[in-house]
Write an enzyme that holds these catalytic residues in place. Structure first.
Site, PDB file in Angstrom:
ATOM      1  N   GLY A   1       0.724  -1.164   0.021  1.00 26.28           N
ATOM      2  CA  GLY A   1      -0.015   0.176  -0.016  1.00 26.28           C
ATOM      3  C   GLY A   1       0.674   1.139  -0.096  1.00 26.28           C
ATOM      4  O   GLY A   1       2.285   0.877  -0.407  1.00 26.28           O
ATOM      5  N   GLY A   2       0.236   2.561  -0.007  1.00 36.99           N
ATOM      6  CA  GLY A   2       0.851   3.808  -0.429  1.00 36.99           C
ATOM      7  C   GLY A   2       1.354   3.933   1.467  1.00 36.99           C
ATOM      8  O   GLY A   2       3.280   4.757   0.924  1.00 36.99           O
ATOM      9  N   MET A   3       1.186   3.420   2.310  1.00 36.45           N
ATOM     10  CA  MET A   3       1.868   3.798   3.939  1.00 36.45           C
ATOM     11  C   MET A   3       2.314   2.649   3.932  1.00 36.45           C
ATOM     12  O   MET A   3       3.491   2.416   5.484  1.00 36.45           O
ATOM     13  CB  MET A   3       1.021   4.163   5.155  1.00 36.45           C
ATOM     14  CG  MET A   3       0.310   6.012   4.556  1.00 36.45           C
ATOM     15  SD  MET A   3      -0.498   6.590   5.091  1.00 36.45           S
ATOM     16  CE  MET A   3       1.104   6.435   6.996  1.00 36.45           C
TER      17      MET A   3
ATOM     18  N   VAL B   1       0.779  -5.210   3.608  1.00 36.77           N
ATOM     19  CA  VAL B   1      -0.487  -6.249   3.817  1.00 36.77           C
ATOM     20  C   VAL B   1      -0.283  -7.544   3.912  1.00 36.77           C
ATOM     21  O   VAL B   1       0.812  -7.997   2.935  1.00 36.77           O
ATOM     22  CB  VAL B   1      -1.437  -5.718   3.528  1.00 36.77           C
ATOM     23  CG1 VAL B   1      -2.825  -6.258   3.803  1.00 36.77           C
ATOM     24  CG2 VAL B   1      -2.125  -4.451   3.077  1.00 36.77           C
TER      25      VAL B   1
ATOM     26  N   LYS C   1      -1.966  -5.002   8.530  1.00 38.24           N
ATOM     27  CA  LYS C   1      -1.180  -3.931   8.158  1.00 38.24           C
ATOM     28  C   LYS C   1      -0.065  -3.184   8.290  1.00 38.24           C
ATOM     29  O   LYS C   1       0.357  -3.119   9.754  1.00 38.24           O
ATOM     30  CB  LYS C   1      -2.101  -2.751   7.596  1.00 38.24           C
ATOM     31  CG  LYS C   1      -2.070  -1.854   6.766  1.00 38.24           C
ATOM     32  CD  LYS C   1      -3.438  -0.539   6.317  1.00 38.24           C
ATOM     33  CE  LYS C   1      -2.854   0.059   5.620  1.00 38.24           C
ATOM     34  NZ  LYS C   1      -3.927   1.603   4.823  1.00 38.24           N
TER      35      LYS C   1
ATOM     36  N   ASP D   1     -11.013   8.764   0.538  1.00 37.11           N
ATOM     37  CA  ASP D   1     -10.167   8.062  -0.511  1.00 37.11           C
ATOM     38  C   ASP D   1     -10.808   6.994  -1.137  1.00 37.11           C
ATOM     39  O   ASP D   1      -9.638   5.745  -2.003  1.00 37.11           O
ATOM     40  CB  ASP D   1      -8.496   8.075  -0.277  1.00 37.11           C
ATOM     41  CG  ASP D   1      -7.484   6.849  -1.388  1.00 37.11           C
ATOM     42  OD1 ASP D   1      -7.772   7.553  -2.504  1.00 37.11           O
ATOM     43  OD2 ASP D   1      -6.898   6.688  -0.992  1.00 37.11           O
TER      44      ASP D   1
END
Length: 365
Positions: free
Chosen positions: A20-22, A25, A40, A134
């Protein structure tokens, strides 16, 4: 990172599932409850940033407070060493983004099923004052449940709660995915509310049905300008059979939030109305209510006054019984007085037992 890593002595990371963006997972195992979960994990680069850590915590808090079958369940939050993590329910299926890459376009029926479920999840979020900000196909997961699919909203990483302040909402900071972003969000307007999510849901529905996006641009800057100034291309220009939905998309993608649908439920209802079909969820809810509702009772009307009834019938006339005569006793022999019974005289003391009466003692018989 080794898949054998265990977080907080409880969650074992088994397999990398997505990026993911940050962070990433992972498919993981809850060693305490012996169940499969999704973890996550925040990347080390973001974990060093205070703003990013705060946003990560807000994501967990926002998702945890929303109780809906159409929002991924958040089970736990923690920090292992210096790495924050979120524990969520494990989902078996694929994202809507993966589905669209494979199938390109969906039918109006399939799109309606997704739209209806996402709208229900958004309704739960919006009632709590949470705006996702989002929404996009990659953040909608199609969970397999036997022969059905349940749509789950993922990733509240840039969600905004009612009354929230901080760097993540300051004017001039653009958060979200450009292609699905509303004009007010593209302008980094601090007053962005739930109607921004409805815009994004309209873009998702447009993408599902046409295989294209309503706005495009040679660069991100051009795209933002077109989103804020241009009218969307009617869906019927891509597929003539979608003409009944042109007005629907025009309202979904109105530049002025006040001109859009007021709620996610209203948006979903308008979609089915434009196609001239009933919302399947209404039939399902009606059937469930009919099966599960308690039987209804109607109170009887109040009794009218006694005068409204005919006079009561007189009691039946029963002839009197004959008087009982006193019983005449019969003079039976058993009832006559009996004569006294004479008792034989007691033998004399001087008379021997067995001697005839009157015989002197000692006299020969």
């Amino acid at each position: 990172m080794s898949s054998a890593r265990v977080l907080a002595n409880r969650y074992r990371l088994d397999e990398h599932a997505a990026e993911g963006g940050m962070g990433s997972v992972w498919a993981a195992t809850d060693l305490q409850l012996e169940r499969q979960v999704a973890v996550k994990l925040m990347s080390a680069a973001f974990a060093e940033q205070a703003d990013a850590r705060a946003r990560f915590l807000r994501e967990a808090q926002a998702a945890a407070k929303i109780q809906s079958p159409h929002v991924v369940s958040t089970l736990d939050y923690g920090v292992d060493g210096s790495t924050p993590y979120i524990v969520m329910e494990w989902l078996d299926g694929e994202s809507l983004g993966a589905r669209l890459k494979r199938e390109l376009r969906l039918s109006t029926t399939a799109t309606g099923a997704i739209l209806r479920q996402v709208a229900r999840g958004l309704r739960s979020a919006h009632e709590l004052g949470v705006v996702h900000r989002d929404l996009k196909p990659d953040n909608l997961f199609l969970q397999r449940d036997h022969d059905e699919e349940i749509v789950k909203i993922l990733d509240f990483g840039v969600a905004k709660a009612r009354g929230q302040t901080g760097d993540q909402t300051r004017t001039g900071v653009i958060l979200g995915s450009l292609r699905y972003m509303s004009p007010e969000q593209a302008r980094a307007n601090r007053d962005t509310d739930h109607r921004s999510d409805l815009w994004s849901l309209g873009v998702i529905a447009y993408r599902c049905l046409t295989g294209e996006l309503p706005f495009s641009g040679a660069s991100d800057g051009d795209l933002l300008v077109n989103i804020c100034t241009e009218a969307p291309l009617p869906a019927s220009r891509h597929e003539a059979t979608l003409a009944p939905l042109d007005a629907f998309f025009a309202k979904c993608l109105a530049k002025d939030p006040a001109a859009r649908f007021g709620s996610a439920a209203e948006l979903a209802a308008a979609y089915f109305a434009a196609l001239g079909v009933d919302d399947p969820s209404r039939r399902t809810r009606s059937a469930e209510a009919a099966r599960g509702a308690l039987p209804s009772f109607t109170l009887p009307p109040a009794s009218p006054p006694e005068a409204a009834y005919p006079a009561p019938l007189p009691p039946p006339q029963v002839p009197p019984l004959p008087a009982l005569q006193p019983r005449q006793l019969v003079d039976e022999p058993a009832l006559r007085p009996r004569p006294p019974i004479s008792q034989p005289s007691s033998p004399s003391v001087s008379q021997p037992l067995g001697a005839p009466p009157g015989q002197p003692l000692g006299a020969p018989p």
